[in-house]
Design a protein around this motif. Structure first.
Motif, mmCIF file in Angstrom:
data_model
loop_
_atom_site.group_PDB
_atom_site.id
_atom_site.type_symbol
_atom_site.label_atom_id
_atom_site.label_comp_id
_atom_site.label_asym_id
_atom_site.label_seq_id
_atom_site.Cartn_x
_atom_site.Cartn_y
_atom_site.Cartn_z
ATOM 1 N N HIS A 134 11.400 7.673 9.356
ATOM 2 C CA HIS A 134 10.973 9.059 9.132
ATOM 3 C C HIS A 134 9.790 9.371 10.035
ATOM 4 O O HIS A 134 8.926 8.522 10.244
ATOM 5 C CB HIS A 134 10.490 9.262 7.686
ATOM 6 N N LEU A 135 9.740 10.618 10.497
ATOM 7 C CA LEU A 135 8.557 11.107 11.207
ATOM 8 C C LEU A 135 8.115 12.382 10.509
ATOM 9 O O LEU A 135 8.933 13.255 10.217
ATOM 10 C CB LEU A 135 8.884 11.422 12.669
ATOM 11 N N CYS A 150 0.839 -1.205 0.000
ATOM 12 C CA CYS A 150 0.000 0.000 0.000
ATOM 13 C C CYS A 150 0.869 1.248 0.000
ATOM 14 O O CYS A 150 0.584 2.222 -0.699
ATOM 15 C CB CYS A 150 -0.907 0.031 1.231
ATOM 16 N N LEU A 151 1.930 1.203 0.797
ATOM 17 C CA LEU A 151 2.808 2.379 0.886
ATOM 18 C C LEU A 151 3.441 2.653 -0.477
ATOM 19 O O LEU A 151 3.524 3.809 -0.924
ATOM 20 C CB LEU A 151 3.879 2.158 1.962
ATOM 21 N N ALA A 152 3.846 1.586 -1.159
ATOM 22 C CA ALA A 152 4.448 1.777 -2.481
ATOM 23 C C ALA A 152 3.456 2.428 -3.448
ATOM 24 O O ALA A 152 3.821 3.240 -4.290
ATOM 25 C CB ALA A 152 4.916 0.426 -3.034
ATOM 26 N N ALA A 204 9.248 -1.152 3.675
ATOM 27 C CA ALA A 204 8.823 -0.019 4.522
ATOM 28 C C ALA A 204 7.305 -0.022 4.702
ATOM 29 O O ALA A 204 6.549 -0.339 3.790
ATOM 30 C CB ALA A 204 9.279 1.284 3.902
ATOM 31 N N SER A 205 6.887 0.307 5.920
ATOM 32 C CA SER A 205 5.458 0.372 6.256
ATOM 33 C C SER A 205 5.190 1.672 6.981
ATOM 34 O O SER A 205 6.088 2.261 7.575
ATOM 35 C CB SER A 205 5.076 -0.799 7.152
ATOM 36 N N LEU A 206 3.930 2.085 6.934
ATOM 37 C CA LEU A 206 3.607 3.418 7.462
ATOM 38 C C LEU A 206 2.571 3.334 8.568
ATOM 39 O O LEU A 206 1.657 2.502 8.529
ATOM 40 C CB LEU A 206 3.095 4.271 6.296
ATOM 41 N N LEU A 207 2.722 4.216 9.557
ATOM 42 C CA LEU A 207 1.677 4.421 10.563
ATOM 43 C C LEU A 207 1.199 5.857 10.460
ATOM 44 O O LEU A 207 2.001 6.777 10.292
ATOM 45 C CB LEU A 207 2.204 4.193 11.975
ATOM 46 N N LEU A 208 -0.103 6.038 10.560
ATOM 47 C CA LEU A 208 -0.691 7.375 10.669
ATOM 48 C C LEU A 208 -1.276 7.454 12.073
ATOM 49 O O LEU A 208 -2.184 6.693 12.416
ATOM 50 C CB LEU A 208 -1.775 7.558 9.612
ATOM 51 N N PRO A 212 6.903 12.923 1.081
ATOM 52 C CA PRO A 212 8.172 13.560 0.719
ATOM 53 C C PRO A 212 9.398 12.736 1.093
ATOM 54 O O PRO A 212 10.454 13.311 1.295
ATOM 55 C CB PRO A 212 8.125 14.836 1.558
ATOM 56 N N PHE A 213 9.275 11.423 1.151
ATOM 57 C CA PHE A 213 10.402 10.647 1.688
ATOM 58 C C PHE A 213 11.343 10.101 0.627
ATOM 59 O O PHE A 213 12.343 9.483 0.935
ATOM 60 C CB PHE A 213 9.891 9.478 2.538
ATOM 61 N N GLY A 214 11.021 10.285 -0.657
ATOM 62 C CA GLY A 214 11.876 9.730 -1.701
ATOM 63 C C GLY A 214 11.810 8.209 -1.687
ATOM 64 O O GLY A 214 10.777 7.623 -1.317
ATOM 65 N N ASP A 215 12.915 7.568 -2.070
ATOM 66 C CA ASP A 215 12.926 6.108 -2.129
ATOM 67 C C ASP A 215 12.918 5.512 -0.729
ATOM 68 O O ASP A 215 13.682 5.928 0.135
ATOM 69 C CB ASP A 215 14.172 5.615 -2.882
#
Lengths: 464, 456
Positions: free
Chosen positions: A309-310, A260-262, A277-281, A269-272
């Protein structure tokens, strides 16, 4: 003998006499409008009834019970399980015109018709400094009646609970026509069996809700929002556990798996990013101080848990941008894949990451692609099972069953939000024991002896 | 009536040793509860396993023997009294408890004492919020059967909001498992919620899965005195308007303050006519500031006396007066009729005034206090039975219930119906609704063996 009577002209006249001619709609456009929901299924009813009062609903159900025609209640048709579709024809009971809403600030209460949009209640409450937390993704289009019938959830549930936790009482019309009031307008009440909670989540099979008494709470004054990217879903989920172990219950805790993140990485704004990698909101709320303090804890724990990243939102506009990333996931999946099966399983919290890690095995075996995102704080995972064309439907079905079985093995449930309706009823036997089904069917029979209310849903597997 | 020889034999084979009590002397203590009503049980059984419960409910269903589930019998409306005779099923040997900190759940037998569960959760950094006044002596099974509330209900909800799943045995012996360890579940009808609050009349619960929350890092409390009840009630509304949802918000009316003064010195000045007790919880970093905001709101709402405490050591003294209400009440009269009515939040002032009138009309003191944030008021009608005041007390109680219903309230927010309030039930629940409840009861328990004579 057929189970139901068709709506002959004579029967239609009886319906008009019972509910008033102007409430009965039979043009092709009316019937088409009531034949779809958010699934790909289409079922055309024989008539649509649009009541303005509980008395009209009662008159219709009395007649339906006497004359044996099916009635399918409907809000705005945003359901993902086919619950609002007339699989046996008959009448679709469109409740969207019953949209009266009163907010009682002194009682911290809302009295709402089933046709009120969820979003409308939330904004009316907000004008009084009050808060109605349940926030299903459909909240701009879905009705409170539908939310109550399916016990809708949403991102805020991790802190605030689901729709059920906010329904204090309700008025409903039983399939045999009686108008009953259950529960209370008060914040506590233990008099009588909890018929309110029985009707909530019953997917319109036990009664038609005509008024809801909903609990409101003070509106938290501040919200803080932050996105955190982790090197893996495993680390992200461990981060959630660490936040909660730190004594903080976030007011939202959404995750996106690597796939999903891909799909939406270009919006961030994180670039590659690393492949896994996985994301939390994450959100916190409360007083300004409390929301800040909790978000500081969230940041600290995320860093300690290995976040790469934050990205905090500095204001409402940026908050909206971050949420849009989350919303774009569904839209892009939908656009990219002709075959799209939305499952919404729930797992015990500790099983989330392990289960998602197993998904590639199923993908390989069944030839589909699974996107997983959802509510990490309460274990509710939206499994979006996709395939390139309809020729693979059999394998998709077999793979879906395999995934659901695995979920149940891990102590999970097949649905946290969407419900069973029509689309999942063939799987229900995997989850509910015969004794439990028997008890539930007995309740249905006691309330709806002729099976006229929303037939073909839940346990009623009579093929349409 | 009593058990036949062969029935007794069956019980003996099912429940070895101390799991069965047959002698009247041993069984008698299981015949009463906190309502002080009593009926002699025919026998007491104490199952240790689901299998035993299953066999018992199959047996009792077949033989039409009444069954009376019982935890620690703290119920005040007679739910545990085996009226008419039958077998008491004690839950106390079903007391397994497991806390799972990763899944944020507790899995408990019905016989676990709620405070033990809360403490075990706390030991793992987790939080089980429901806190009925009886939390130290009541069981989680009883709490579930009555949908117990407590002070924290305002912020966290009542017992039903924490029940994720349960295992129950139906009359006839079928075992149903509802819900599970997941924090959401919409698959099928919510039988778990139907059993919660059913006062033991539908099934026998053998295992309960409860939701746990992260433990708030810190708590703080405020005691505020006001020159009038109207000001105290307005102050409570002002707290909500400021966007604050306290973890507790308790009210004490003028009669309560006067009554507490009979026991000894009170912390507030004499001209105080109403008091609020509030508790906040949350992160330690924010709480001191939140506490100051709360104090400022109360001051602006004309509180004449304010004391605040941060952390348990400072807070506990503030709550002492609240705990003294029960012992103090008996300084007024030796006997008490207690109700736990609930009114819509905005109707609390009208309820307090109306109850005062009912007391004046009956010539009896009535104490009103409780969970004002929920509109849940504890009403204690004090009287002296020996002085012939019983009838007046019953009249005051009846007037109070009528008043509460006329305000859109409910005659019970926490205690339930049981034996004591069964006669009043038709005042609140209409014919259609009662008939619906009876249809459901008949589906679960066609021979009415489960806790007969109670509730519905």
């Amino acid at each position: 003998m057929p189970r139901f009577s068709p709506l002959t002209p004579a029967l239609l006249d009886e319906i008009r006499a019972a509910v008033g001619g102007s409430a009965v709609l039979t043009t092709a456009a009316d019937l088409d409008a009531a034949s779809a929901d958010a699934t790909t299924e289409r079922r055309r009813p024989e008539a649509v009834v649009r009541p303005a009062s509980a008395e009209q609903v009662s008159a219709l159900l009395r007649l339906a019970n006497a004359r044996r025609f099916p009635v399918t209640p409907r809000g705005t048709g945003t359901g993902l399980a086919g619950g609002a579709l007339a699989f046996h024809g008959g009448v679709v009971l469109d409740l969207s015109a019953m949209d009266e809403l009163t907010v009682e600030p002194a009682n911290l209460l809302a009295v709402a018709g089933p046709g009120v949009l969820t979003h409308t209640l939330r904004s009316e409450a907000e004008k009084h400094g009050l808060f109605y937390p349940p926030d299903p993704a459909s909240l701009k289009d879905s009705t409170l009646g539908g939310n109550a019938a399916t016990n809708a959830g949403g991102p805020a549930c991790v802190k605030y609970g689901v729709t059920k936790n906010y329904v204090l009482g309700l008025t409903a019309v039983l399939p045999t026509g009686e108008i009953v009031t259950c529960g209370t307008r008060t914040r506590k009440g233990v008099v009588g069996y909890d018929l309110t909670q029985l009707l909530v989540g019953s997917e319109g099979t036990l009664g038609v809700i005509t008024t809801l008494f909903l609990k409101l709470i003070p509106l938290p004054r501040a919200v803080r929002t932050q996105v955190a990217v982790f090197p893996s879903l495993d680390k992200a989920v461990a981060g959630v556990a660490a936040i909660m172990a730190g004594g903080c219950c976030p007011s939202a805790c959404e995750f996106l798996d690597p796939r999903c993140l891909a799909l939406v990485g270009d919006l961030l704004p994180f670039g590659d990013l690393p492949r896994d990698a996985s994301l939390l909101l994450l959100e916190t709320d409360g007083s300004e101080q409390a929301a800040d303090a909790d978000m500081a804890l969230v940041s600290e724990v995320c860093k300690k848990s290995g976040a790469l990243h934050l990205l905090p939102a500095t204001g409402p506009a940026e908050r909206e941008t971050l949420w849009n990333v989350r919303r774009q996931v569904s839209l892009r999946i939908h656009d990219a894949w002709p075959v799209y099966v939305p499952e919404d399983v729930v797992l015990p919290l500790a099983e989330i990451a392990g289960f998602v890690a197993e998904l590639p095995r199923y993908e390989k075996k069944f030839g589909f692609t699974v996107y997983a995102f959802g509510h990490a704080g309460d274990g509710n995972i939206h499994l979006n099972i996709t395939a390139p064309d309809r020729s693979t439907l059999d394998r998709v079905e077999a793979g879906t069953i395999a995934l659901l079985k695995r979920v149940l093995e891990l102590g999970g449930t097949m649905s946290g939000e969407h419900g069973i309706g029509f689309t999942k009823q063939r799987f229900l036997g995997l989850e509910l024991s015969p004794a439990s089904r028997c008890a539930q069917t007995a309740i249905k029979k006691a309330l709806d002896p002729n099976g006229i209310l929303n037939p073909g849903k839940l346990f009623d597997e009579d093929p349409a | 009536m009593s058990l036949s020889r062969s029935q007794t034999q069956t019980l003996k084979s099912l429940f070895p040793g101390e799991e069965l009590l047959l002698s009247p002397e041993e069984a008698a203590p299981f015949g009463a509860d906190a309502s002080r009503a009593f009926a002699q049980p025919w026998a007491v059984v104490r199952p240790r396993s689901l299998e035993q419960a299953r066999e018992l409910l199959a047996f009792a269903h077949r033989e039409r023997i009444p069954l009376f589930p019982r935890g620690r019998a703290t119920n005040v409306v007679g739910d545990c009294v085996p009226q008419g005779g039958g077998i008491v099923i004690s839950t106390l040997f079903l007391d397994s408890l497991a806390i799972d900190p990763e899944d944020f759940v507790a899995v408990a037998g019905p016989g676990v004492v709620t405070a033990d569960l809360a403490a075990a959760a706390e030991g793992r950094g987790l939080f089980y919020p429901p806190d009925p006044a009886s939390v130290r002596i009541s069981t989680i099974g009883g709490n579930v059967a009555t949908c117990a509330g407590g002070m924290r209900a305002l912020k966290y909800g009542v017992t039903r909001d924490f029940v994720l799943g349960l295992t129950a045995v139906l009359p006839g012996g079928q075992v149903i498992r509802c819900g599970g360890r997941t924090h959401k579940n919409v698959a099928g009808l919510d039988l778990a919620r139907l059993l919660v609050g059913s006062e033991g009349t539908l099934a026998f619960i053998t295992e309960i899965i409860l939701k746990l929350l992260p433990k708030p890092a810190a708590t703080a409390s405020v005691l505020a005195g006001f020159a009038s009840e109207a000001q105290a009630l307005a102050a409570a509304q002002a707290v909500f308007r400021a966007g604050m949802l306290p973890a507790a918000l308790e009210f004490m009316g003028a009669e309560v303050l006067d009554c507490l003064a009979l026991l000894g010195p009170t912390p507030w000045p004499r001209e105080t006519r109403a008091a609020l007790l509030l508790r906040l919880d949350g992160s330690a970093a924010a709480l001191a500031a939140d506490l100051d905001s709360l104090a400022a709101i109360l001051r602006a709402a004309s509180a004449t006396h304010l004391e605040q405490g941060l952390g348990a050591d400072q807070e506990e003294p503030l709550w002492e007066q609240r705990r003294l209400i029960n012992p103090a009440s008996f300084r007024l009269r030796p006997d008490k009729l207690s109700d736990d009515v609930t009114v819509p939040r905005g109707k609390v002032a009208a309820a307090v005034a109306g109850i005062r009138q009912a007391g004046a009309a009956a010539g009896l003191p009535i104490l009103v206090f409780g969970h004002i944030g929920d509109g849940n008021l504890h009403v204690n009608v004090m009287y002296d039975a020996a002085a012939g005041e019983s009838e007046a007390a019953q009249r005051a109680k009846s007037d109070t219930l009528d008043l509460v219903l006329s305000l859109g309230g409910t005659m019970s927010g926490e205690h339930g119906i049981g034996l004591v309030k069964a006669a009043y039930l038709p005042r609140q629940i209409g014919q259609e609704e009662l008939s619906l409840m009876r249809r459901i009861k008949d589906q679960f328990d066609p021979h009415h063996i489960m806790n007969p004579g109670k509730a519905y």
